[in-house]
Design a protein around this motif. Structure first.
Motif, PDB file in Angstrom:
ATOM      1  N   LEU A 224      16.571  39.253 -39.216  1.00 32.50           N
ATOM      2  CA  LEU A 224      16.748  39.340 -37.761  1.00 32.50           C
ATOM      3  C   LEU A 224      16.854  37.916 -37.250  1.00 32.50           C
ATOM      4  CD1 LEU A 224      14.129  41.777 -36.128  1.00 32.50           C
ATOM      5  CD2 LEU A 224      16.595  42.036 -36.207  1.00 32.50           C
ATOM      6  N   THR A 225      17.947  37.594 -36.613  1.00 33.14           N
ATOM      7  CA  THR A 225      18.063  36.245 -36.072  1.00 33.14           C
ATOM      8  C   THR A 225      18.587  36.325 -34.642  1.00 33.14           C
ATOM      9  OG1 THR A 225      20.272  36.146 -37.065  1.00 33.14           O
ATOM     10  CG2 THR A 225      18.513  35.014 -38.244  1.00 33.14           C
ATOM     11  N   ALA A 226      18.316  35.292 -33.881  1.00 34.58           N
ATOM     12  CA  ALA A 226      18.799  35.273 -32.499  1.00 34.58           C
ATOM     13  C   ALA A 226      20.319  35.138 -32.512  1.00 34.58           C
ATOM     14  CB  ALA A 226      18.165  34.120 -31.750  1.00 34.58           C
ATOM     15  N   ALA A 227      20.974  35.929 -31.681  1.00 33.67           N
ATOM     16  CA  ALA A 227      22.435  35.855 -31.616  1.00 33.67           C
ATOM     17  C   ALA A 227      22.830  34.694 -30.709  1.00 33.67           C
ATOM     18  CB  ALA A 227      22.999  37.160 -31.083  1.00 33.67           C
ATOM     19  N   PRO A 228      23.889  33.987 -31.055  1.00 34.88           N
ATOM     20  CA  PRO A 228      24.340  32.937 -30.140  1.00 34.88           C
ATOM     21  C   PRO A 228      24.781  33.581 -28.837  1.00 34.88           C
ATOM     22  CG  PRO A 228      25.957  33.344 -31.880  1.00 34.88           C
ATOM     23  CD  PRO A 228      24.754  34.171 -32.212  1.00 34.88           C
ATOM     24  N   SER A 229      24.411  32.952 -27.728  1.00 35.77           N
ATOM     25  CA  SER A 229      24.791  33.567 -26.454  1.00 35.77           C
ATOM     26  C   SER A 229      26.273  33.330 -26.226  1.00 35.77           C
ATOM     27  CB  SER A 229      23.956  32.994 -25.316  1.00 35.77           C
ATOM     28  OG  SER A 229      24.149  31.612 -25.266  1.00 35.77           O
ATOM     29  N   GLY A 230      26.991  34.382 -25.923  1.00 31.52           N
ATOM     30  CA  GLY A 230      28.424  34.273 -25.704  1.00 31.52           C
ATOM     31  C   GLY A 230      28.706  33.656 -24.355  1.00 31.52           C
ATOM     32  N   ARG A 231      28.410  34.396 -23.327  1.00 26.43           N
ATOM     33  CA  ARG A 231      28.625  33.910 -21.966  1.00 26.43           C
ATOM     34  C   ARG A 231      27.303  33.408 -21.425  1.00 26.43           C
ATOM     35  NH1 ARG A 231      33.502  36.669 -20.103  1.00 26.43           N
ATOM     36  NH2 ARG A 231      34.054  38.167 -21.709  1.00 26.43           N
TER      37      ARG A 231
ATOM     38  N   ASN B 133      20.595  44.475 -26.767  1.00 32.48           N
ATOM     39  CA  ASN B 133      21.560  43.984 -25.794  1.00 32.48           C
ATOM     40  C   ASN B 133      22.305  42.754 -26.322  1.00 32.48           C
ATOM     41  OD1 ASN B 133      22.931  44.093 -23.422  1.00 32.48           O
ATOM     42  ND2 ASN B 133      21.387  42.978 -22.245  1.00 32.48           N
ATOM     43  N   ASP B 134      22.615  42.827 -27.607  1.00 34.37           N
ATOM     44  CA  ASP B 134      23.387  41.787 -28.285  1.00 34.37           C
ATOM     45  C   ASP B 134      22.703  40.428 -28.355  1.00 34.37           C
ATOM     46  OD1 ASP B 134      25.214  43.750 -28.622  1.00 34.37           O
ATOM     47  OD2 ASP B 134      26.871  42.754 -27.620  1.00 34.37           O
ATOM     48  N   ASN B 293      23.696  40.251 -18.612  1.00 36.20           N
ATOM     49  CA  ASN B 293      23.612  39.264 -19.690  1.00 36.20           C
ATOM     50  C   ASN B 293      24.949  38.951 -20.343  1.00 36.20           C
ATOM     51  OD1 ASN B 293      20.790  38.694 -19.758  1.00 36.20           O
ATOM     52  ND2 ASN B 293      20.500  40.793 -20.471  1.00 36.20           N
ATOM     53  N   PHE B 294      25.950  39.759 -20.087  1.00 36.50           N
ATOM     54  CA  PHE B 294      27.237  39.427 -20.708  1.00 36.50           C
ATOM     55  C   PHE B 294      28.345  39.313 -19.666  1.00 36.50           C
ATOM     56  CE2 PHE B 294      29.245  43.641 -20.878  1.00 36.50           C
ATOM     57  CZ  PHE B 294      28.174  44.495 -20.905  1.00 36.50           C
TER      58      PHE B 294
END
Lengths: 257, 362
Positions: A224-231, B133-134, B293-294
């Motif tokens: 489980l890893t933190a996802a890079p924030s897209g926006r 939530n991604d 959040n997106f």
């Protein structure tokens, strides 16, 4: 007609931040989730339309029975809870095995569940359970009519809206839009406290412990890893949330002048 | 490793996300077979080959035109037994979801869903999906010999490969006790207005609109911006809008430059249909809604209050994009215009909008 309403099967993703693959629900919260409430409501409507009985079923950890009691307060007559330490680590194919055994034991005419609408795996769980039973299944049902020997279910698919006929007994996964759940009365809540809840274990269902839990799972989570924030959203809240600020943003991005 | 990718062919085409799954399968090594189901499947065998399939099964029986999983389950199970496929991959659709889960139970195969990627690491095949939530990447592996994976819609890009020889084989349905019968299928009627799928600007409304009248606000804002109005699933289910206006997994998948979501929470079903938009503005009273959040601009406000204000401002300024594009000459300074008073030389459009405001004031 006997109707089984299955609750507490929402994914970990929907109920907890612990594990997005964990299938086993938790009965401990005091309030029924809005999705489970729809399954119970639909079961009750079917029962009330004919001469039916609603049994609530859950495969969950029984720290408390809050959600089961609430489902009983809606009007179900009794509840069955499968709890067994050997269930820890069960994935979708393992939990579908338990649900199928539970349904086989209870022998309902129809079993109903509801999932979080974005919970594709909710539909997956139900389809897998039906496969084990050899029963027909219809997922994401938005309208349901039960007849003497079959049901007519409507759902949305990519190519349009469809209506299908499935013979009883069958499994139905209802969509969130199917009904608006009732509010239990205080009197019903009090009465629910004395309604029977049958606790059962895997051995009661005739399931060997190695067929469930992490040993019976077909998948295992490895990281489980933190996802890079897209926006990176700019937040406009409170007094800053004005129409002028929105228009200014649209101008900044050159969508308007 | 041999991989089977079942694909539903509709409208004489293979969806991009199914081609994406084929492309991914081709990078994993081993033979890749595609199962094309649908009345025009044979004509698309060449395309399946171009995206990585070396063996193409074509199932054109009318049975496969129906959106039901049981005949597909029987056929794929038969192909797996016969062809020894040990990896079955598909992009998520409603029918594919039911089919793959049934296969998981029938074949006692582990199933990973919502995958955004599949990576070979040494001997291991690791599935990646987004959760919470991604915000979290979950990695998982199969513990069963046979593996089933469902990808998130449009998670993988189609990648065309150099042409290689492919074997095409026509197959018939496998006898099943079909229990679920199709009674009717409405299809999706063409919308009369401009198409969502090609729209540059989309304003969409969801359950958070609260009352049906607020859908008119969505339409008005869309019209003012030169865009197209859309809705999320709940409004279609409530009968407020036709299916042709729906954006999401079972609706239209869109990719506009600007997407304004009004009262849409952003559950995954909707998200997969619009997350590739350029700029996303979300207006919602709930700051914890997933969409907040997106997006690029998260506006915590009531649609019924703020959208009429936005419309009023845009009308006042004559600021809509379509007007900008049709206006001849250099861009003029419009900042100074407020409340219908033009402080610099007005352009014809601005003059028109001023006239409109003046009329409404009188």
């Amino acid at each position: 007609m006997k109707i089984l309403a299955c609750i507490c099967t929402a994914t970990g993703a929907a109920v907890s931040d612990a594990d997005a693959f964990e299938r086993r629900g938790r009965a401990g919260r005091s309030v029924l989730s809005p999705y489970d409430a729809r399954a119970v409501e639909q079961a009750l409507r079917l029962a009330e339309a004919g001469d039916g009985e609603v049994v609530v079923a859950a495969v969950a950890t029984a720290t408390e029975l809050g959600q089961l009691r609430e489902a009983l307060a809606f009007g179900a007559s009794r509840a069955v809870l499968v709890d067994d330490a050997a269930l820890d680590g069960s994935d979708l194919i393992a939990i579908s095995r338990v649900l199928a055994a539970l349904i086989r034991t209870e022998r309902p005419d129809i079993a109903i569940a509801c999932f979080w609408s974005g919970d594709i795996d909710g539909s997956l769980l139900w389809a897998a359970t039906a496969e084990r039973l050899g029963w027909p299944v219809v997922t994401q049902v938005s309208a349901l009519e039960v007849r003497k020997e079959d049901v007519i279910a409507r759902r949305q698919v990519e190519v349009g809206d469809i209506a299908v006929v499935a013979p009883l007994p069958c499994l139905i996964e209802v969509a969130e839009s199917i009904n608006r759940p009732r509010y239990p009365t205080i009197k019903a809540k009090v009465a629910a406290k004395t309604k029977p809840v049958h606790l059962c274990t895997l051995s009661d269902l005739g399931i060997a412990p190695e067929l469930v839990g992490s040993r019976g799972a077909g998948t295992v989570r490895t990281a489980l890893t933190a996802a890079p924030s897209g926006r990176e959203p700019r937040l406009l809240a409170g007094s800053a949330a004005t129409a002028e600020a929105v228009v200014a943003f649209l101008r900044e991005r050159e969508f308007v002048r | 490793m041999t991989t089977l990718v079942p694909i539903d062919v509709t409208d004489r085409m293979i969806r991009d996300d199914a081609l994406g799954v084929l492309s991914k399968a081709a990078t994993l090594g081993g033979e890749v077979a595609a199962l094309l189901c649908g009345p025009t499947a044979a004509a698309l065998a060449v395309q399946a080959a171009e995206y990585g399939a070396s063996h193409i099964f074509v199932a054109e029986d009318p049975e496969f035109a129906k959106p039901l999983s049981a005949p597909r389950v029987a056929l794929v199970a038969e192909l797996c037994t016969r062809g020894g496929f040990d990896l079955i991959l598909a992009s998520t659709t409603t029918v594919a979801g039911d089919m793959m889960a049934s296969l998981a139970a029938r074949l006692e195969a582990g199933i990973l869903w919502g995958l955004t990627d599949l990576q070979r690491r040494g001997d291991a095949l690791v599935g990646l999906r987004l959760a919470q939530n991604d915000s979290v990447i979950v990695e998982a592996v199969w513990t069963t010999k046979r593996r089933i994976g469902l990808f998130r819609p449009y998670a993988l890009p189609p990648v065309r490969r150099p042409a290689t020889a492919a074997r095409v084989e026509s197959i018939s349905p496998v006898a099943t006790q079909t229990q679920v019968r199709l009674l009717e299928c409405s299809g999706i009627s063409e919308s009369n207005g401009p198409s969502l799928s090609n729209a540059e600007i989309i304003v969409a409304g969801g359950r958070g609109l609260g009352v049906r009248e607020n859908l008119e606000l969505v339409r008005s804002l869309a019209a003012l911006l030169g865009g197209v109005a859309g809705v999320s699933l709940p409004l279609v289910e409530a009968g407020w809008a036709p299916r042709s206006m729906q954006i999401g997994q079972t609706g239209t998948v869109v990719r506009p430059r600007l997407y304004i979501a009004c009262g849409i929470s952003g559950q995954i079903q909707h998200r997969v249909g619009m997350e590739r938009a350029g700029t996303i503005v979300a207006i919602n009273t709930d700051p914890t809604a997933p969409i907040m959040n997106f997006c690029d601009l998260a506006v915590v406000a009531d649609v019924g209050t703020i959208v009429p204000e936005i419309i009023r401002i845009l009308q006042q300024r004559g600021a809509a994009k379509d007007k900008l594009e049709t206006r001849p000459g250099p861009i003029r300074q419009v900042d100074a215009i407020s409340l219908g008073r033009v402080q610099s030389e007005p352009s014809p459009n601005l003059a028109a909008s001023r006239a409109q405001i003046t009329r409404s004031e009188t």
